[in-house]
Each structure stands twice: as structure tokens, then as C-alpha cells.
Design an enzyme around this catalytic site. Structure first.
Site, mmCIF file in Angstrom:
data_model
loop_
_atom_site.group_PDB
_atom_site.id
_atom_site.type_symbol
_atom_site.label_atom_id
_atom_site.label_comp_id
_atom_site.label_asym_id
_atom_site.label_seq_id
_atom_site.Cartn_x
_atom_site.Cartn_y
_atom_site.Cartn_z
ATOM 1 N N HIS A 110 64.073 46.878 48.854
ATOM 2 C CA HIS A 110 64.386 48.305 49.008
ATOM 3 C C HIS A 110 63.916 48.831 50.365
ATOM 4 O O HIS A 110 64.693 49.411 51.131
ATOM 5 C CB HIS A 110 63.715 49.076 47.863
ATOM 6 C CG HIS A 110 63.895 50.558 47.905
ATOM 7 N ND1 HIS A 110 64.737 51.217 47.036
ATOM 8 C CD2 HIS A 110 63.356 51.511 48.695
ATOM 9 C CE1 HIS A 110 64.701 52.520 47.300
ATOM 10 N NE2 HIS A 110 63.863 52.722 48.301
ATOM 11 N N GLU A 111 62.645 48.603 50.671
ATOM 12 C CA GLU A 111 62.113 49.132 51.935
ATOM 13 C C GLU A 111 62.730 48.424 53.138
ATOM 14 O O GLU A 111 62.950 49.050 54.180
ATOM 15 C CB GLU A 111 60.585 49.036 51.959
ATOM 16 C CG GLU A 111 59.877 49.808 50.843
ATOM 17 C CD GLU A 111 60.297 51.275 50.728
ATOM 18 O OE1 GLU A 111 60.710 51.863 51.748
ATOM 19 O OE2 GLU A 111 60.224 51.830 49.614
ATOM 20 N N HIS A 163 65.890 50.216 53.936
ATOM 21 C CA HIS A 163 65.666 51.365 54.828
ATOM 22 C C HIS A 163 65.484 50.869 56.268
ATOM 23 O O HIS A 163 66.008 51.460 57.209
ATOM 24 C CB HIS A 163 64.400 52.126 54.421
ATOM 25 C CG HIS A 163 64.547 53.000 53.210
ATOM 26 N ND1 HIS A 163 65.540 53.946 53.087
ATOM 27 C CD2 HIS A 163 63.804 53.102 52.080
ATOM 28 C CE1 HIS A 163 65.396 54.590 51.927
ATOM 29 N NE2 HIS A 163 64.349 54.082 51.295
ATOM 30 N N HIS A 208 68.681 50.021 57.907
ATOM 31 C CA HIS A 208 69.389 51.258 58.245
ATOM 32 C C HIS A 208 68.899 51.782 59.600
ATOM 33 O O HIS A 208 69.683 52.268 60.419
ATOM 34 C CB HIS A 208 69.146 52.291 57.127
ATOM 35 C CG HIS A 208 70.145 53.402 57.064
ATOM 36 N ND1 HIS A 208 70.173 54.314 56.040
ATOM 37 C CD2 HIS A 208 71.147 53.768 57.894
ATOM 38 C CE1 HIS A 208 71.160 55.182 56.255
ATOM 39 N NE2 HIS A 208 71.757 54.873 57.375
HETATM 40 ZN ZN LIG Z 1 63.675 54.522 49.321
#
Ligand SMILES: [Zn+2]
Length: 714
Positions: free
Chosen positions: A503-504, A507, A510
Site C-alpha cells: 500500500h505505502e 503511494h 504515485h
Molecule cells: Zn494510503
């Protein structure tokens, strides 16, 4: 499923939101501040221009911040005082270039203060908070500055701007208007009063929640009442008891890491009842820490402010800046998920009621029984032993699995750079390269829990990508709270931790893949209900059997995770999703109810909440994930009319992942290229829905989310 992320550092102080922060350009910005001894203000002679963490001492921050704010002020004054009529270049791009040093100092400080703080840094934070707020207000409420932005905005169609320039102009203008820059003097004065009272009440709300949370303890003296609690958690409870002045035994608190395992493990129904109610009644005890009047007043003030700004409700005001756009669309999403989730939760309740009665306990299942019987049903149904799973999830192997995903999808490679300065020896640093070997950016990972680190997991940017005057490459950090290994042993994490890691890093990708001109539109600087898309989509790959076999290998033998274990992991994935979804969606409805008040009227909090829960038909065995009186996300955080955002982003990520499945290849090159080019490289240069439509060829559909949560018809 829901993880905390720090928004990019400067989003917190409003400067980036105003489009006023230029990037840390490794050469030009530094040249004007050389000659200082403070390394925060000097040129950085490090690989890729990363911050020289090894040279930065606590006492450097305060003078660096004040110098940086003074420079930012001077730059704003230069924009405001120029005689030339406002143009895109002399106003918007000048704003974009301003505050470079402030951005750089803030990014370093906010990152270190979150991941490796100390008393000295916290004192700097406390001293600076009002100064930074005033600094942001001085810019956003500067009438001449706003008039210049408006002058350019009013002629925007005649200026021949590129789409990204037009977006920067629209977003900057919007942020000024949303902060009250366009109001008359009387309304501006009232705005300032409202903001001041809201800030004060929000601070009091948080203080009350903390006081109520810390005050209560459950002191357990009979070892039988601990049930099958793990040795580690028993040791923590023993330590808590000593901290609270007991000579022996165990103490539990209403903090999640303490209460949740107790509710799952303790066979003592009366003790479960006591701790459950203590948790649920925080801020609602009619004592000096009661939050009911406080939050009712806040909701009324927000309604008044929304009307001042021309919106019918606070929710309408907030959502007009998000991908969802309107309260109707948010409620439409919640309604679609609510009915099936409630149906599944009722079935879960029936299963547990049956098990409880079969154990010889008469009567009705209650809220304090739910977690206890959930664990019993889970063991009976899935026979999933966590101690058999962990050896397949060594933290560096999982990290390499995520790197492999980024390689298969985007061609990226990750080269260890132990020579880069770090804020803690545990921190890892990698240079990220494109498929052709060219430099893309720098990624830090900081895995383990320690006393100096805040809770949760988050990503933030030390330097954001931009290309206004020269190519600025991104430097991003990811932070976790995994259990540190004992001694030199391997760091084995849970499967849920592995999802958090992905998940991190989502980010982080991104931020790393960003390819825009203007820093304030870069990377993860997107709407709150869109930012979790880039992160949550990465979780989808991690639980696919094909991908698990690539990265989940036994830390001693190297053996691939057995199919039987994969099947159990997959089967238990939708378990208890009725409960998890219902408590989350109930809280999201409650948030929307408080922020859909059409008039500035104070409501009795307990009755208001009960009326909304009755309206949606919440079953009494479940309480909303947050009751009003300790709902810090919306009364002491930035999530008012925004708690729905995780679910909104999950609709997108589940639907987007289907595009790979439909292509028949989880790493389909054309789909991956589209994801990168249409969304992940575009930052906030276009509205989220436009980018999504370009990627998917249509608007997102909810079916994949319902399927993933096991909420489809049965
Ligand atoms: Zn998040």
C-alpha cells in the site's frame, strides 16, 4: 484495511494548496542561501541532493524555519508589489517558485518529526504551529495577491494556456476562494472568527478524547481471564499494569492495540462488557471531558461557514473539491454497499449466536461478544494458524516482491544505496531507475516500530517531482510499524503487514512516476478520495496466488508458500466483512449527517447520532467505527465529510484491477502503460474522474468491490 497516511508534508500548512511552493531545486535555490552554517539552509552536496540527515541537528530547525518564512514573505511581497499587470508568468508561476526553502525545511522536519521524533522536535512543532498558520493566512487572505490571481483567472480563455497551466490557474484560484479571499470585509471577519473558534474547539475535542482514553483501565487479576492471549500481548499488559502503579497482574486500556486483542481473547463476558462500554462512551460521560456540546457547536459553525462561502452545507463545500463532487454521489455509494453489508452482518451474527448458545451461554449475543466469537468462528472455519503463515513473509523478501511488481508493471529497478544519509540506521535507501537505466528518483523505507515513531504507516515526499525551470526528481519515504526482529533473527511480518507494505509503496510509486511541470500539481497532491487509489490498487496483486508464489518464500528453506496455505488466506479474506463494512459505512453516514446540516443549529449529539443510526437500520450489536464523541477523523482531523474516501477509492482500485484480469494477464503491458500514463504520472493536472475514464474507457463500477468483500447476492 484502512491505513493512516500523512499527506505530503506541506499540504498540512496550506502553502502547497495555494500553489505557492516551488521545489527544492538542487542548484538555483541553494545558491542564494549559501554562506549560512545551518545545513538546512545550505547547498546539499549529497547523492541526488537528498537531505543530509547526518548533519542536521535539532537546534537548526527553528532558525531555519523562521529564515525560510521570511524569505517566502519577501517573495510574496515581490509578486504583490510589482507594477506590471498580472500575467500567468509574473503571478502564477512566480507563486509556484516562491517558498522553495520553506518547502524544503518543512519536508525534512515533518518527515523526521513523524518517523524519529524527540522532545526537542516536539517543542519546535508546538512553537511553530501558530506561526505557520498565521503565515498561511497572510498569503491566502492577502487581497492584492488574490486580485492578481483573479485578474489572470478572469481572462483564462484568452491566454493560450496549456491544459496543465489552465489547471494550475483554476486550482490556485479555487484554493484562494475556498479560504475566503473573495468575501467582503464583514464576511472575512466572520470567517476569521469561525476559523479561530473551530481551531480552538478541535484542539479541545482531541484533548478530551485523549483524556478519556488514557483515564480508563481494566485491571485483570485472574490469569483465566486472559484466555489465549499471546505471550507478547500478556507481557505488554503486565507492563501496562506496572506503569499504572500495580505491583502485579495485567492492565488493559481502551486503546485499539490493547482492547481489540482482549475482546478477541478473554472468555470473561463481564470484563468484556466493561471495557467495550468504556471504549464506546468516551467523550459521552457528562463530565469535564464531555465532547457532545463541543462537536455540536463545530457542526453548526461549519454549516455557517459553508453558507458564507455560498454552499448549502459543509458536505457540499468539502465535496465540491473532491472526485465525488456532491453529497448525493457519496450517499449513493454508501447506499449501494450498506444493504448487502448489513445482510451479511446479520448472517455473521446468527452464526455467532449459534456458537455462543452451543457453548451453554444463554441469552442474546451483544456488542462485547462479537470479536470473541468472530475469532472462534474463524478458527473453526478456516483453521488458519498465523504462526504457520509468518515464515513465508520475511520483510525484505516482501519488499523485493513489491519491487518485482513495479518491475513487471513499469520496468523499474531498485538499487540499494546504503551510502545515502538516513535519519535512523534501520532506514533503507534505494535509487529507482527506469527500464533504460536512467534515474527516476529515490525511495526510503523505514520498517520497524520504535518509541520515536508515530503509529500507523504512511508515505511522504522529501522532494516532489517538477520541471518548471529544470528537472527535479522525486525523493519519497515510506514508514511502517512492523515488529522489529529479536536480535539478529529474521523480521517476519503478517500477511496484513505485507499488504500495508504494498500500500505505502503504491503511494511512493504515485510520487515517483509523476511527470508534470508544476510542483503543486505533482504526484500524490490529488483529492482526498483519489489519493488512496494509487496505494490500494497495489494490494490487489499481493494476494493473487500467482504473485504469492513469486514472493512468499520460507525464510529458512526458500520453499514457495504451499497451495493449501494460499487457499486458506484467500478463503478467510472475505471473513467478517459484514461487520467490518457495516461499522465503517455507519461511521461514514454519521460523518455525512453531521455535515449536511442546512442551517447553523446545534443538535443534541447523542440523540442526533441515534436518529441517524435508526434511519439506516444499524443493528444494536454493532456500533459505528467511531461514535460522534471520539470521532477524531472529522472533529480533530482533516476528514470532515471525507471519511467515505477509503471506500470511494476502493471502488476505483478493485474496478481498475479488473482491467488486468480482463486482459488475461496480471502484468499486461498495455494496461500497465495506460495506468501509468493516464493516472500515475499525471498528479493533479486533470480531474480524477477524467483520468480514470481515460484509463478504463468508462466510469468505475462497484461490482468488483462487492465481490472482493463477499457482499454479492447469495
Ligand atoms: Zn494510503
Amino acid at each position: 484495511m484502512f491505513r493512516i497516511d500523512l499527506r505530503p508534508a506541506l499540504m498540512l500548512v496550506g502553502a502547497v494548496a495555494l500553489g505557492s511552493c516551488a521545489g527544492e531545486r538542487s542548484t538555483p535555490a541553494a545558491s542564494v542561501i549559501s554562506g549560512h552554517d545551518n545545513p538546512l539552509l545550505a547547498e546539499w552536496h549529497t547523492p541526488f541532493g537528498v537531505p543530509p540527515f547526518d548533519l542536521i541537528r535539532n537546534e537548526y530547525y527553528l532558525p531555519a524555519f523562521r529564515e525560510a518564512m521570511a524569505r517566502h514573505k519577501a517573495e510574496i511581497a515581490a509578486i504583490v508589489d510589482q507594477a506590471d499587470a498580472a500575467t500567468f508568468a509574473n503571478t502564477l508561476e512566480a507563486l509556484e517558485r516562491s517558498g522553495a526553502v520553506y518547502t524544503r525545511v518543512s519536508a525534512v522536519f515533518n518527515s523526521v518529526n513523524a518517523a524519529h521524533t524527540n522532545d526537542s522536535l516536539q517543542e519546535v512543532d508546538r512553537i511553530l504551529a501558530p506561526e505557520q498558520a498565521a503565515h498561511a493566512d497572510d498569503i491566502s487572505l492577502n487581497p492584492v495577491l488574490y486580485q492578481r490571481v483573479k485578474a489572470v483567472y478572469d481572462q483564462r480563455d484568452a491566454l493560450g494556456l496549456t491544459p496543465e497551466q489552465l489547471r494550475l490557474l483554476e486550482e490556485t484560484h479555487k484554493q484562494f476562494v475556498r479560504r475566503g479571499a473573495a468575501l467582503d470585509d464583514a464576511a472575512k471577519a466572520r470567517m476569521r472568527e469561525i476559523n479561530a473558534e473551530l481551531a480552538e474547539r478541535s484542539q479541545a475535542f482531541g484533548k478530551n478524547v485523549l483524556a478519556e482514553t488514557n483515564a480508563w483501565e481494566l485491571h485483570v487479576t485472574d490469569t483465566a481471564d486472559l484466555g489465549n492471549l499471546s505471550d507478547n500481548l500478556v507481557a505488554l499488559a503486565a507492563r501496562e499494569a506496572r506503569t499504572r502503579g500495580h505491583d502485579a497482574d495485567w492492565s488493559f486500556t481502551v486503546q485499539r492495540p490493547s482492547i481489540d486483542p482482549f475482546l478477541e481473547a478473554s472468555p470473561n463476558r463481564e470484563l468484556r462488557r466493561q471495557i467495550f462500554l468504556a471504549y464506546a462512551m468516551r467523550g459521552d460521560n457528562d463530565n469535564e471531558s464531555d465532547n457532545k456540546a463541543n462537536l455540536s457547536r463545530m457542526a453548526a459553525l461549519r454549516a455557517e461557514r459553508a453558507r458564507l462561502l455560498g454552499y448549502p452545507t459543509h458536505a457540499a463545500f468539502v465535496l465540491s473539491n473532491n472526485m465525488a463532487e456532491t453529497p448525493e454521489r457519496v450517499l449513493g455509494l454508501l447506499d449501494q454497499v450498506w444493504a448487502p453489508a448489513l445482510r451479511v452482518a446479520r448472517q455473521e451474527r446468527a452464526d455467532m449466536q449459534e456458537m455462543m448458545n452451543a457453548e451453554g451461554i444463554a441469552g442474546k449475543l451483544e456488542g462485547w461478544d462479537w470479536r470473541y466469537y468472530t475469532e472462534k468462528v474463524r478458527q473453526a472455519r478456516y483453521d488458519l494458524d498465523p504462526t504457520l503463515v509468518r515464515p513465508y513473509f520475511e520483510v525484505n523478501a516482501v519488499r523485493d516482491g513489491v519491487f518485482m511488481l513495479a518491475n513487471r508493471l513499469y520496468g523499474l529497478t531498485f538499487e540499494p544505496r546504503p551510502d545515502l544519509p538516513r535519519w535512523h540506521p534501520d532506514q533503507q535507501a534505494f535509487e529507482v531507475k527506469e527500464a533504460d537505466g536512467s534515474h527516476l528518483g529515490v525511495l526510503y523505507l523505514d520498517f520497524f516500530a520504535r518509541a520515536s515513531k508515530r503509529g500507523g504507516a504512511w508515505m511522504n515526499s522529501l522532494r516532489r517531482q517538477s520541471s518548471l525551470d529544470s528537472a527535479v526528481t522525486p525523493v519519497v519515504t515510506t514508514n511502517f510499524n512492523f515488529a522489529a526482529p529479536a536480535g539478529d533473527g529474521p523480521a517476519l511480518i503478517t500477511f496484513d503487514d505485507a499488504l500495508t507494505l504494498a500500500h505505502e509503496c503504491g503511494h511512493a510509486l504515485h510520487g515517483l512516476l509523476s511527470n508534470v511541470t508544476y510542483e503543486s500539481l505533482s504526484g500524490t497532491a490529488v483529492a482526498r478520495d483519489f489519493v488512496e487509489f494509487g496505494s490500494q490498487i497495489m494490494e490487489n496483486w499481493m494476494s493473487e496466488p500467482e504473485v504469492l508464489r513469486l514472493y512468499a518464500k520460507h525464510h529458512e528453506t526458500g520453499a514457495v508458500i504451499p497451495d493449501a496455505l494460499i487457499e486458506k488466506l484467500q478463503a478467510s479474506g472475505t471473513f467478517n466483512q459484514g461487520f467490518i463494512t457495516v461499522e465503517y459505512v455507519a461511521a461514514a453516514y454519521l460523518d455525512m449527517a453531521w455535515h449536511s446540516l442546512p442551517r447553523s443549529v446545534e443538535h443534541a449529539a447523542r440523540q442526533f447520532e441515534q436518529a441517524e443510526m435508526d434511519r439506516i437500520g444499524l443493528i444494536p450489536e454493532i456500533i459505528p467505527r467511531y461514535r460522534s464523541t471520539y470521532y477524531s477523523h472529522i472533529f480533530d482531523g482533516g476528514y470532515s465529510a471525507g471519511y467515505y474516501a477509503y471506500l470511494w477509492a476502493e471502488v476505483l482500485d478493485k474496478d481498475a484491477f479488473q482491467a488486468f484480469k480482463e486482459a488475461g494477464d496480471l502484468f499486461d503491458p498495455a494496461t500497465a502503460r495506460r495506468l501509468r500514463e493516464s493516472i500515475l504520472s499525471k498528479g493533479n493536472t486533470r480531474p480524477g474522474m477524467d483520468m480514470y475514464r481515460e484509463f478504463r474507457g468508462r466510469e468505475p463500477a462497484i461490482d468488483a468491490l462487492l465481490e472482493a468483500r463477499g457482499l454479492t447476492g447469495r
